[in-house]
Design a protein around this motif. Structure first.
Motif, PDB file in Angstrom:
ATOM      1  N   PHE B  22       0.815  -1.210   0.000  1.00 55.25           N
ATOM      2  CA  PHE B  22       0.000   0.000   0.000  1.00 55.25           C
ATOM      3  C   PHE B  22       0.848   1.260   0.000  1.00 55.25           C
ATOM      4  CE2 PHE B  22      -3.537  -2.679   1.809  1.00 55.25           C
ATOM      5  CZ  PHE B  22      -4.207  -2.714   0.596  1.00 55.25           C
ATOM      6  N   LYS B  25       1.385   2.216  -3.375  1.00 54.53           N
ATOM      7  CA  LYS B  25       0.206   2.738  -4.070  1.00 54.53           C
ATOM      8  C   LYS B  25      -0.242   4.088  -3.513  1.00 54.53           C
ATOM      9  CE  LYS B  25      -3.185   0.284  -5.634  1.00 54.53           C
ATOM     10  NZ  LYS B  25      -4.351  -0.597  -5.532  1.00 54.53           N
ATOM     11  N   LYS B  26       0.032   4.294  -2.259  1.00 57.67           N
ATOM     12  CA  LYS B  26      -0.255   5.576  -1.622  1.00 57.67           C
ATOM     13  C   LYS B  26      -1.719   6.026  -1.743  1.00 57.67           C
ATOM     14  CE  LYS B  26       4.466   6.970  -2.315  1.00 57.67           C
ATOM     15  NZ  LYS B  26       4.880   6.060  -3.398  1.00 57.67           N
ATOM     16  N   LYS B  27      -2.623   5.145  -1.376  1.00 59.28           N
ATOM     17  CA  LYS B  27      -4.033   5.519  -1.310  1.00 59.28           C
ATOM     18  C   LYS B  27      -4.365   5.761   0.163  1.00 59.28           C
ATOM     19  CE  LYS B  27      -5.838   4.881  -5.554  1.00 59.28           C
ATOM     20  NZ  LYS B  27      -5.540   3.621  -6.206  1.00 59.28           N
ATOM     21  N   LYS B  29      -7.052   5.515   1.997  1.00 58.18           N
ATOM     22  CA  LYS B  29      -7.825   4.520   2.729  1.00 58.18           C
ATOM     23  C   LYS B  29      -6.929   3.358   3.182  1.00 58.18           C
ATOM     24  CE  LYS B  29     -12.479   2.748   2.381  1.00 58.18           C
ATOM     25  NZ  LYS B  29     -13.584   2.462   1.466  1.00 58.18           N
ATOM     26  N   GLU B  30      -6.084   2.906   2.261  1.00 53.56           N
ATOM     27  CA  GLU B  30      -5.206   1.776   2.580  1.00 53.56           C
ATOM     28  C   GLU B  30      -4.139   2.198   3.587  1.00 53.56           C
ATOM     29  OE1 GLU B  30      -5.852   2.464  -0.711  1.00 53.56           O
ATOM     30  OE2 GLU B  30      -7.126   0.748  -1.243  1.00 53.56           O
ATOM     31  N   HIS B 232      -8.049  14.424   2.907  1.00 50.25           N
ATOM     32  CA  HIS B 232      -6.589  14.284   2.763  1.00 50.25           C
ATOM     33  C   HIS B 232      -5.833  14.719   4.018  1.00 50.25           C
ATOM     34  CE1 HIS B 232      -6.872  13.097  -1.372  1.00 50.25           C
ATOM     35  NE2 HIS B 232      -7.529  14.192  -1.706  1.00 50.25           N
ATOM     36  N   TYR B 248       3.047  11.012  -0.002  1.00 51.10           N
ATOM     37  CA  TYR B 248       1.607  11.162  -0.282  1.00 51.10           C
ATOM     38  C   TYR B 248       1.287  12.571  -0.781  1.00 51.10           C
ATOM     39  CZ  TYR B 248      -3.432  10.968   0.274  1.00 51.10           C
ATOM     40  OH  TYR B 248      -4.785  11.019   0.042  1.00 51.10           O
ATOM     41  N   LYS B 255      -0.843  16.001  -8.636  1.00 49.84           N
ATOM     42  CA  LYS B 255      -2.166  15.761  -9.209  1.00 49.84           C
ATOM     43  C   LYS B 255      -2.961  17.076  -9.285  1.00 49.84           C
ATOM     44  CE  LYS B 255      -5.932  12.658  -8.199  1.00 49.84           C
ATOM     45  NZ  LYS B 255      -6.440  11.834  -7.122  1.00 49.84           N
TER      46      LYS B 255
END
Lengths: 256, 421
Positions: B22, B25-27, B29-30, B232, B248, B255
């Motif tokens: 994770f 992936k840097k989400k 929620k995870e 965030h 993050y 983005k």
């Protein structure tokens, strides 16, 4: 053009029909549990009284808590804008509106064109609303219509200190059991409402001319108590209770 | 460690693998899931857990490899998952007044039943309470220290009406030394001051990145809304001082910059820009964001999420430890109303907002006190309208949808009128 305004409040639903800038008629019914039905009913009955057909009406604006529950309106607008417009229509000198309705109260500051500059509403509580008066009238077994004149005969208004409707009711009941006279208690209730409204109105820095609208404006006791608390004269139009509906009908004429 | 049963080792390895996966992936929620899993398995992995207030100095904990856990963040999760009312009622049946903060009420109740969206917080080994955000946390943490029978460190930051006095600096700075001693005793090891320096640098870098992310919404249309910022925000609150935060927010910043470059707005048709004041109404954020979007109004900024990057100017990159005394003392909720109003005015200008939405939060007295004064100052200085919404951050019993809805509609009517739409 003929326009209509329908103000669906928590206790009563009001309708007004205007033609070429003049009020043709107004009507008030109880809202009950079905806001859509009340809105349709008051509109149809008023049209029947005026001998008009639905096809005669060019535009309709709805307002009040039930403003989105009727489907036949051209636009729904908030009661703040409508009360401002109604007060300005009835008295172009009006710069502040104090509206006490069934479930909320508000203070509105207007510019010289009747546009809303700012407004404040009561917090999430029934104290300082028409509902508060209804609860007190029941506790005192007095008809609400008699409240105003009775309170003017008070010698020494009672102190109702609680900010909560439920607790204020028990305060009133204990005053009754102590043998306090009804006039004094009613005057005390009016003082308590006026103090709440005045705090809200002063926060907004209201300026003259102050007009009062909404069903509670029919109560002369509240009007007088409010005048004392804000230190300004308060004018009440004969159309005070239907002011929001008149504002809606007036704004309907100006819709693009 | 060598006495651990195989099954536990297997479980730990699984978490580690998942965490690595994770982290790449840097989400959000995870990341938060892994964070809470690590905290919950701290007892078997041999790490310590500290509960800490949202405005507390977390860097020394990170430097000591203690896992920080935030009851307030947990309170927000409880609110957002609409589980707050039940827990508040539970705390009231335990004897706590309904006038108390709903984060405190839901946390105190949750500890006894392990309820809420994640089955309660991991048991603390120590509690760190910094009163820069409010006075309630003192009693709240005392209650929890008694309940869990763990040591409590109180970090006292005097209220700064104006400026920052020399004696305040001395007083607060001396507590940092006591804080380190407390941690050394609780963890049974010495603080590595080089490591603390490195953590401090990462913390400052994280705060600057967060500020840069928030600043992208000065663009019109705003690439994200304050509602996105509420989401965030979790990392800068919980894990500042770790490299994870840097990764993050670097990615998020890229983005947002990309969205700005391509002119992509957070809401489909941004016409009106608003500033939010106070903690979100967690159970109602979606409702509120849809309500505002239906008026083409975008909450572009807020005083809440910016509180975790509002004091970077007081931090000395090369002397994080000494300078964080001032940074933690002069946060938004620990300064006078005039200072707060000045910050709000700066935000009004920077984000070019048409109005302010203030949440008069029944729970949070320090945040809500002074709002009417700030409102008056803003109206006088910038001539923009302010809307007041009475509600609560967690307790849904303090929210009346039809009343709030009418107020927002009327407020938007005024703004539209003023902008001549």
């Amino acid at each position: 053009m003929i326009t209509a305004g329908i103000d669906i409040g928590s206790i009563t639903t009001k309708a007004a029909v205007m033609a070429e800038g003049k009020i043709r008629g107004t009507k008030v019914v109880f809202t009950g549990y079905n806001a859509e039905q009340a809105g349709t009913k008051v509109y149809e009955e008023l049209l029947a009284e005026l001998g008009m057909e639905k096809s005669d009406v060019g535009r309709i604006v709805s307002t009040g808590y039930g403003r989105n529950s009727v489907k036949f309106m051209d636009k729904a607008m908030t009661e703040i804008i409508c009360h401002g417009a109604g007060a300005h229509y009835l008295n172009p000198r009006a710069r502040s509106v104090i509206d006490i309705g069934g479930q909320d109260s508000k203070a509105i500051v207007l510019d010289e064109k009747g546009k809303v500059k700012n407004f404040a509403m009561n917090d999430k509580c029934a104290a300082g609303t028409g509902r508060f008066l209804e609860v007190m009238a029941r506790a005192l077994e007095v008809d609400l219509d008699g409240f105003g004149t009775l309170s003017l005969r008070a010698g020494d208004p009672s102190r109702i200190s609680s900010l909560c409707t439920v607790f204020a009711e028990s305060e009133v009941i204990s005053l009754i059991s102590k043998g306090e006279n009804r006039e004094n208690i009613i005057a005390g209730i009016h003082e308590s409402i006026a103090a709440r409204i005045a705090a809200m109105a002063n926060r907004l820095r209201i300026a003259p001319l102050v007009v009062m609208t909404g069903g509670v404006a029919k109560n002369i006791g509240v009007v007088k108590a409010l005048e004392r608390k804000i230190g300004m004269a308060v004018e009440v139009s004969e159309y005070a209770q239907v002011n929001g509906a008149i504002g809606a009908a007036f704004l309907a004429a100006g819709l693009k | 460690m060598n006495k651990m049963p195989e099954i536990v080792l297997f479980f730990l390895a699984k978490i580690k693998k998942l965490a690595l996966h994770f982290k790449k992936k840097k989400k959000m929620k995870e990341i938060m899931m892994v964070y809470y899993m690590e905290a919950k398995s701290a007892r078997i992995s041999g790490r310590k857990v500290a509960w800490i207030t949202s405005g507390g100095p977390v860097e020394p904990l990170i430097a000591m490899d203690v896992i920080p856990v935030y009851p307030e963040n947990h309170g927000a999760m409880i609110g957002a998952s609409k589980m707050g009312t039940d827990l508040c009622e539970k705390s009231e049946s335990m004897g706590y007044s309904s006038d108390l903060c709903s984060y405190a009420r839901s946390d105190i109740a949750c500890a006894t039943v392990n309820g809420g969206p994640i089955g309660g917080l991991p048991r603390p080994d120590m509690l760190i309470c910094c009163n820069n955000i409010c006075g309630t946390v003192l009693k709240w943490y005392e209650v929890q220290a008694r309940y869990f029978n763990v040591p409590l460190f109180i970090f006292d930051t005097p209220f700064c009406h104006v400026g920052y006095a020399e004696e305040v600096q001395r007083y607060v700075r001396s507590q940092l030394d006591e804080y380190v001693l407390f941690l050394e005793k609780a963890c049974g090891k010495k603080m590595d001051s080089d490591h603390l320096k490195a953590v401090g640098k990462l913390s400052l870098e994280g705060q600057r990145l967060w500020q840069a992310v928030l600043a992208t919404t000065a663009n019109s249309p705003a690439p994200m809304t304050a509602f996105d910022a509420f989401y965030h925000l979790a990392l800068i609150v919980t894990l500042r001082g770790t490299p994870l935060v840097i990764d993050y927010y670097t990615q998020l910043l890229e983005k947002m910059k990309d969205r700005v470059a391509r002119g992509i707005g957070a809401i489909p048709n941004e016409k009106y820009r608003l500033l939010w004041d106070n903690i979100p109404i967690w159970p109602r954020t979606r409702w509120l964001s849809e309500k505002l979007a239906s008026h083409n109004a975008c909450l572009v900024a807020d005083t809440y999420t910016s509180a975790w990057c509002g004091t970077t100017k007081y931090i000395d990159e090369n002397n994080f430890f000494d300078s964080m005394a001032e940074a933690y003392t002069r946060i938004y909720l620990n300064i006078g109303v005039d200072e707060m109003a000045r910050i709000v005015l700066e935000m009004v200008d920077m984000y070019k907002v048409d109005g302010i939405v203030m949440h008069s939060n029944r729970s949070c007295k320090p945040y809500s006190l002074g709002q009417y004064d700030i409102q008056k100052i803003v109206e006088k200085e910038r001539g923009i309208p302010c809307l007041m919404i009475e509600a609560d951050m967690v307790d849904e019993r303090s929210f009346s949808e039809s009343q709030v809805s009418t107020r927002i509609d009327a407020f938007m009517e005024i703004i539209k009128e003023r902008k001549g739409a």
